[in-house]
Design an enzyme around this catalytic site. Structure first.
Site, PDB file in Angstrom:
ATOM      1  N   GLU A 180      -2.955   2.931   2.718  1.00 43.02           N
ATOM      2  CA  GLU A 180      -4.281   3.474   3.014  1.00 43.02           C
ATOM      3  C   GLU A 180      -4.039   4.834   3.641  1.00 43.02           C
ATOM      4  OE1 GLU A 180      -6.421   0.439   5.326  1.00 43.02           O
ATOM      5  OE2 GLU A 180      -7.467   0.068   3.438  1.00 43.02           O
ATOM      6  N   ASP A 237       5.335   9.049 -11.018  1.00 48.23           N
ATOM      7  CA  ASP A 237       3.901   8.754 -10.873  1.00 48.23           C
ATOM      8  C   ASP A 237       3.074  10.038 -10.926  1.00 48.23           C
ATOM      9  OD1 ASP A 237       1.725   7.058 -10.679  1.00 48.23           O
ATOM     10  OD2 ASP A 237       1.847   6.825  -8.497  1.00 48.23           O
TER      11      ASP A 237
END
Length: 337
Positions: free
Chosen positions: A60, A164
């Site tokens: 997060e 990524d």
């Protein structure tokens, strides 16, 4: 998929990076041996959370501040993952620190009670890529793609694959014309004889090698992902290849790049793909890129942009441009060096 993985262990040809292949051979072991990293955890008391700005599979993310000097920062609170993975991300961020267009890691802290680790990064005044992309001029697209290439060339030349690359991992401060490549949580050290996990990258940006269980991939995986991102920008269609699952993702790719070169790629390396998957794929001609050019995107989809794209989106990892070759492409000529 596992069934084909076993078969692919005895392939006729292994893949090897065409550039920066032996970088880690010439580095001291502690450079790439992240499992031996002894993390020096600092106290998190110096930082406060201001607001949540994002979340991912593994973390997060919050806007925060350093209480001591009131400086803004980004706090990435890691979800419970293997210690090894956290060490890898930290080691890679430390190795790449100070590189061009690489996010700067300020600090690694953890909560003394829960032991929850957090990574503290520099704050970037980011414009959401989805909103920014349609407003970019031809010159802007060239400029930012080259900035991203600088970051990728730096990480590849330091023996690291990002694994990524996608719009949400590229931060752009458009006022300052600064780009940053972020989220190194899936990044890995490249060793030429190693097999890697194919469960990396986000589906729309996964290279064909991941979708056919080719575990001996290399830096060129990032070049495919860059190509997908570039196609999305050029044709104003992001994601450009939009599959609903991994097999469908391969179908979406093959319907554009054609089956002829796909089978040539499988044959070259002796890659075995399950018959059921092959029957779903079927037979498709290669689509000309001109098919995707419209009145709305023709100012971006100029001939040298299409030529550059074509040299990135190749099935065979060995045929894709390397970062160095990419930066030399005529598409970037208009940018003063």
């Amino acid at each position: 998929m596992n069934h084909s993985s076993k078969k692919n262990k005895n392939r006729i040809l292994r893949n090897k990076a065409r550039i920066y292949c032996d970088v880690n051979l010439h580095k001291p072991k502690e450079y790439w041996n992240y499992e031996a990293l002894n993390v020096k955890w600092e106290t998190q008391d110096d930082y406060e959370i201001i607001r949540k700005i994002g979340r991912g599979k593994y973390s997060e993310v919050f806007e925060g501040a350093n209480i001591k000097n009131n400086e803004k920062c980004v706090i990435k609170v890691l979800k419970p993952v293997k210690k090894k993975k956290i060490k890898r991300e930290i080691k890679i961020l430390q190795n790449l620190c100070g590189g061009p267009n690489i996010i700067t890691l300020y600090d690694v802290v953890r909560d003394p009670q829960s032991k929850t680790p957090s990574l503290i990064f520099e704050y970037i005044n980011n414009t959401d890529f989805k909103h920014l992309s349609p407003t970019l001029t031809d010159f802007d697209v060239r400029y930012y793609i080259r900035e991203l290439l600088h970051a990728l060339d730096f990480c590849h030349s330091n023996g690291i694959m990002h694994r990524d690359v996608k719009p949400s991992n590229v931060m752009i401060d458009h006022q300052k014309r600064k780009l940053y490549l972020i989220d190194w949580g899936l990044a890995e050290f490249y060793h030429p004889n190693q097999d890697y996990n194919v469960r990396v990258a986000s589906r729309p940006y996964k290279g064909p090698e991941l979708l056919v269980d080719m575990e001996d991939y290399d830096y060129s995986l990032d070049m495919w992902s860059l190509g997908c991102m570039f196609a999305g920008m050029l044709f104003q269609k992001d994601p450009f290849f939009h599959g609903h699952d991994n097999i469908d993702q391969l179908v979406k790719i093959v319907k554009i790049l054609g089956t002829e070169e796909f089978y040539a790629y499988l044959d070259k390396y002796g890659i075995v793909v399950d018959h059921t998957i092959l029957s779903i794929i079927g037979k498709h001609p290669k689509k000309p890129w001109s098919r995707f050019i419209t009145k709305e995107n023709q100012h971006l989809a100029v001939p040298e942009a299409i030529d550059f794209l074509e040299k990135l989106l190749r099935y065979d990892p060995a045929e894709r441009l390397t970062t160095r070759e990419a930066m030399e492409h005529p598409y970037f000529k208009p940018l003063s060096h």
